[in-house]
Design an enzyme around this catalytic site. Structure first.
Site, PDB file in Angstrom:
ATOM      1  N   GLY A  96     -37.955 -70.027  30.429  1.00  0.00           N
ATOM      2  CA  GLY A  96     -38.740 -69.023  29.274  1.00  0.00           C
ATOM      3  C   GLY A  96     -40.177 -69.295  29.524  1.00  0.00           C
ATOM      4  O   GLY A  96     -40.474 -70.462  29.809  1.00  0.00           O
ATOM      5  N   CYS A 150     -35.462 -75.485  33.562  1.00  0.00           N
ATOM      6  CA  CYS A 150     -36.796 -75.374  33.207  1.00  0.00           C
ATOM      7  C   CYS A 150     -37.071 -75.392  31.861  1.00  0.00           C
ATOM      8  O   CYS A 150     -36.810 -76.347  31.212  1.00  0.00           O
ATOM      9  CB  CYS A 150     -37.203 -73.822  34.056  1.00  0.00           C
ATOM     10  SG  CYS A 150     -39.077 -73.774  33.831  1.00  0.00           S
ATOM     11  N   TYR A 151     -37.140 -74.127  30.947  1.00  0.00           N
ATOM     12  CA  TYR A 151     -37.605 -74.205  29.568  1.00  0.00           C
ATOM     13  C   TYR A 151     -36.265 -75.022  28.872  1.00  0.00           C
ATOM     14  O   TYR A 151     -36.160 -75.466  27.853  1.00  0.00           O
ATOM     15  CB  TYR A 151     -37.580 -72.892  28.929  1.00  0.00           C
ATOM     16  CG  TYR A 151     -37.854 -72.766  27.523  1.00  0.00           C
ATOM     17  CD1 TYR A 151     -39.118 -73.285  27.160  1.00  0.00           C
ATOM     18  CD2 TYR A 151     -37.040 -72.451  26.573  1.00  0.00           C
ATOM     19  CE1 TYR A 151     -39.583 -73.060  25.616  1.00  0.00           C
ATOM     20  CE2 TYR A 151     -37.423 -72.341  25.122  1.00  0.00           C
ATOM     21  CZ  TYR A 151     -38.554 -72.649  24.660  1.00  0.00           C
ATOM     22  OH  TYR A 151     -38.878 -72.783  23.369  1.00  0.00           O
ATOM     23  N   HIS A 158     -35.641 -74.059  39.496  1.00  0.00           N
ATOM     24  CA  HIS A 158     -34.906 -72.923  39.390  1.00  0.00           C
ATOM     25  C   HIS A 158     -33.795 -72.778  40.272  1.00  0.00           C
ATOM     26  O   HIS A 158     -34.296 -72.523  41.406  1.00  0.00           O
ATOM     27  CB  HIS A 158     -35.682 -71.699  39.323  1.00  0.00           C
ATOM     28  CG  HIS A 158     -36.566 -71.481  38.222  1.00  0.00           C
ATOM     29  ND1 HIS A 158     -36.000 -70.753  37.146  1.00  0.00           N
ATOM     30  CD2 HIS A 158     -37.885 -71.681  38.080  1.00  0.00           C
ATOM     31  CE1 HIS A 158     -37.095 -70.766  36.078  1.00  0.00           C
ATOM     32  NE2 HIS A 158     -38.042 -71.292  36.515  1.00  0.00           N
ATOM     33  N   GLU A 165     -31.459 -70.851  40.557  1.00  0.00           N
ATOM     34  CA  GLU A 165     -31.033 -69.517  40.573  1.00  0.00           C
ATOM     35  C   GLU A 165     -31.813 -68.771  41.728  1.00  0.00           C
ATOM     36  O   GLU A 165     -31.112 -67.645  42.124  1.00  0.00           O
ATOM     37  CB  GLU A 165     -30.988 -68.881  39.494  1.00  0.00           C
ATOM     38  CG  GLU A 165     -32.169 -68.451  38.649  1.00  0.00           C
ATOM     39  CD  GLU A 165     -32.810 -69.778  37.985  1.00  0.00           C
ATOM     40  OE1 GLU A 165     -32.339 -70.879  38.185  1.00  0.00           O
ATOM     41  OE2 GLU A 165     -33.678 -69.389  37.055  1.00  0.00           O
ATOM     42  N   ASP A 222     -24.220 -45.375  39.958  1.00  0.00           N
ATOM     43  CA  ASP A 222     -23.636 -45.949  38.585  1.00  0.00           C
ATOM     44  C   ASP A 222     -22.582 -44.803  38.126  1.00  0.00           C
ATOM     45  O   ASP A 222     -21.466 -45.141  37.866  1.00  0.00           O
ATOM     46  CB  ASP A 222     -24.558 -46.335  37.552  1.00  0.00           C
ATOM     47  CG  ASP A 222     -25.296 -47.394  37.950  1.00  0.00           C
ATOM     48  OD1 ASP A 222     -25.074 -47.879  38.964  1.00  0.00           O
ATOM     49  OD2 ASP A 222     -26.628 -47.593  37.218  1.00  0.00           O
ATOM     50  N   LYS A 257     -25.694 -54.243  39.277  1.00  0.00           N
ATOM     51  CA  LYS A 257     -25.924 -53.410  40.249  1.00  0.00           C
ATOM     52  C   LYS A 257     -25.266 -53.672  41.687  1.00  0.00           C
ATOM     53  O   LYS A 257     -24.621 -52.795  42.182  1.00  0.00           O
ATOM     54  CB  LYS A 257     -27.577 -53.071  40.579  1.00  0.00           C
ATOM     55  CG  LYS A 257     -27.652 -51.896  41.396  1.00  0.00           C
ATOM     56  CD  LYS A 257     -27.593 -50.791  40.349  1.00  0.00           C
ATOM     57  CE  LYS A 257     -28.073 -49.374  40.935  1.00  0.00           C
ATOM     58  NZ  LYS A 257     -28.094 -48.412  39.845  1.00  0.00           N
TER      59      LYS A 257
END
Ligand code: XMP
Length: 611
Positions: free
Chosen positions: A51, A78-79, A169, A171, A226, A372
């Site tokens: 964040g 991180c945060y 990070h 990710e 979608d 998605k």
């Protein structure tokens, strides 16, 4: 099914974390960072996201401290790592340097989330850092597991309590072994890897049959990924007799799109899709309107009006019918869930009328759990054509939000900039454009941007001549928008070569302007398919501006290709200049086009669409 919770503290990657955990095979839900710990008891693991704030800042997001008493394994990123440090009695302080980007950490303890990491003597790992504050003293009973020169506690753990914190990070793909760190954490949680797309399809088909019972489903379809995937799942579960689709031609579709959509539904064997041509009504309702919010609002209410009309024409009553929607996971989170992440706007699938129907159990959303990329995978597994599965997202209001309208010129107010400079002098200064020797012009029109939670409506700036290098252009663009609040978007001039004058033509949404945009858009979309770069581009809006450059007759086209995961943030796509030259040659031949610009702004500070 075992699940892992991701708590969102406003980091741009929160969705990405949840998505990555699912890729590992464990279903993951995203929650507001401040969620009540009690609601997390059923989860096998908890991840605290990054964040932008400082844990010490007034009003900064804090997690419910009870989270640490649940006895559930926790990973802070991180945060989230700083929250662990702060809450459990360590110390968090501003770092000496603001680290942002690639860094190399040394792993000093190869247990826990670093299990199986690197050979002896080769403990360095490439990671992606982005922080100012850092944990300077670890809480008691925590050991340091990785460090860098500037960040002595790049990772820490309390192995007993299964609490892990890392400053970088895992990710993002820039962290080379990031997925392995997440996999190790998943292993530590003991969560069974039971989530897969095949399993999802199987469960969902059963769930649809149960929820719909013997009713029928009515659904608005757009021909996008979608709604088509949702529609196909409904048909698989209920058979095509009980599923009805309505496709509205607003007049703002891409060239040939209506025919293409008809083709798609024919391919999937849908027999009950009604095509309603409402384009005349739309253009009529938008006569003389130029304000972007007004345009959106008129288009939105028109859509509901058409939907209601067809509803009553078809005699759809709620005793027999349920409304189907192609809502996906980020759409539901944007509005109701996290109030901190960059909020887009109330999604059209979550307007009050529909919200009420959802509460009454009258809406079915077969893919509302999916991201998605997962929707695309479902589409592929259901045998939908690749052309459809890989279609770029396209906004509901269509080309209407890509065809800018204006009544008069609008330049930024002349403020006083550092050094008592005027806006132009400030922009020309060495720290901004001067050093890079580009020419520049501010456009007399505004576009939408987003900074934090706040939407901006500001002027774009066009750079011209100078070094044709996308990396340098990106750098200059970021500097300009960081230091000049009056500008939220930066472009590069591709054609003509230089700007002598810019004039604005009073313009609204008309069939003839939409037709120019459709022609240009078609050339662009065909071009990227031909060059096989369509899949690396998330979305490629082509935008029409009511501006004439150097007095030429015709308007200005903006190319806005972006790379993104989930559209919450995006980077402008760095297209090869040789390819761009080829594309510009084609666009020059479109009647009604006299200039071509390339959008070199990330999101934030600009949005993907221009309004
Ligand atoms: P922005 O422009 O906010 O867009 O960066 C984020 C994503 O949302 C899409 N978008 C819309 N989709 N109705 C839609 O169905 C809309 O009014 C709308 N506005 C933006 C946009 O194309 C991008 O994928």
């Amino acid at each position: 099914m075992d699940k892992i919770a991701v708590l969102d503290f406003g980091g741009q990657y929160a969705h990405l974390i949840a998505n990555r955990i699912r890729r590992i095979g464990v279903y993951s839900d995203l929650f507001d960072g401040e969620i009540d710990a009690e609601k997390l008891r059923e989860y096998k693991g908890i991840i605290l996201s990054g964040g932008p704030q400082s844990v010490h800042a007034e009003g900064s997001l804090q997690c419910d401290h009870e989270v640490f008493k649940l006895g559930i394994p926790i990973l802070g990123l991180c945060y989230g790592h700083q929250i662990i440090g702060h809450v459990l009695g360590g110390k968090v302080e501003p770092g000496k340097v603001r680290e942002y980007g690639k860094a190399s950490v040394k792993i000093s303890n190869k247990t826990g989330i670093f299990e199986g990491f690197c050979e002896e003597g080769n403990e360095m790992q490439d990671v992606w850092m982005s922080h100012f504050d850092q944990v300077t003293v670890a809480p008691s009973n925590f050991e340091i597991t990785a460090f860098t020169n500037d960040c002595p506690i790049a990772a820490m753990q309390n192995f007993e309590r299964k609490i892990f914190g890392i400053q970088f990070h895992p990710e993002v793909t820039h962290t080379k072994n990031g997925m392995k760190i997440l996999e190790n954490f998943v292993k530590i949680t003991g969560a069974a890897r039971e989530w897969s797309i095949d399993k999802f399809i199987e469960n969902e088909i059963a769930a649809i049959s149960e929820k719909v019972g013997n009713k029928k489903v009515f659904m608005m379809v757009s021909g996008g990924v979608d709604s088509t995937v949702a529609f196909t799942l409904l048909e698989k579960a209920l058979g095509n007799e009980r599923v009805y689709g309505l496709f509205v031609d607003t007049g703002f579709l891409r060239k040939g799109e209506r025919e293409q959509v008809e083709g798609i539904f024919k391919t999937i064997g849908a027999t009950n899709v009604k095509i309603e041509d409402a384009s005349g009504e739309y253009f009529e309702a938008l006569k003389g309107v130029y304000d972007p919010e007004k345009k959106r609002q008129i288009i939105g209410s028109k859509f509901l009006e058409v939907q209601r009309r067809v509803f009553s024409e078809m005699g759809l009553n709620t005793d027999e019918w349920i409304l189907g929607q192609g809502t996906i996971y980020p759409d539901t989170i944007e509005t109701g869930g996290t109030k901190h992440a960059d909020k887009i706007k109330t999604h059209h699938n979550r307007i009050p009328e529909i919200q009420k129907m959802i509460e009454q159990g009258l809406v079915i959303e077969p893919i509302s759990q999916l991201y998605k990329d997962e929707v695309r995978e479902v589409g592929e597994k259901l045998g939908l054509p690749a052309d459809l599965v890989w279609r770029h997202p396209f906004p509901g209001p269509g080309l209407a939000v890509r065809c800018l309208c204006a009544e008069e010129e609008h330049y930024p107010e002349e403020g006083i900039y550092p050094g008592r400079l005027s806006l132009k002098e400030y922009l020309s200064s060495e720290i901004l454009i001067g050093h890079y020797r580009y020419d520049f012009d501010v456009l007399p029109i505004r576009s939408v941007g987003v900074q934090g939670d706040v939407r901006s409506y500001k002027n774009p700036l066009v750079l011209s001549s100078g070094n044709k290098n996308m990396d340098i252009l990106g750098l200059v663009s970021t500097n300009i928008t960081n230091f000049t609040p009056a500008i939220n978007r930066v472009l590069y001039l591709l054609y003509p070569e230089k700007i002598d004058s810019i004039t604005l033509q009073k313009s609204y949404l008309t069939p003839s302007r939409i037709s120019v945009l459709q022609d240009a858009d078609k050339i662009v979309m065909d071009f990227i398919k031909e060059k096989k770069i369509d899949r690396e581009i998330w979305q490629f809006p082509t935008v029409l501006l009511p501006l004439s450059i150097n007095g030429a007759s015709g308007e200005t086209i903006v190319l806005r290709p972006v790379e993104s995961e989930e559209a919450m943030t995006a980077n402008f796509y760095k297209m090869d200049f040789a390819l761009l030259d080829e594309l510009v040659e084609k666009l020059k031949l479109v009647k009604g086009v006299s200039a071509v610009l390339y959008d070199i702004t990330n999101k934030p500070p600009a949005t993907i669409e221009w309004e």
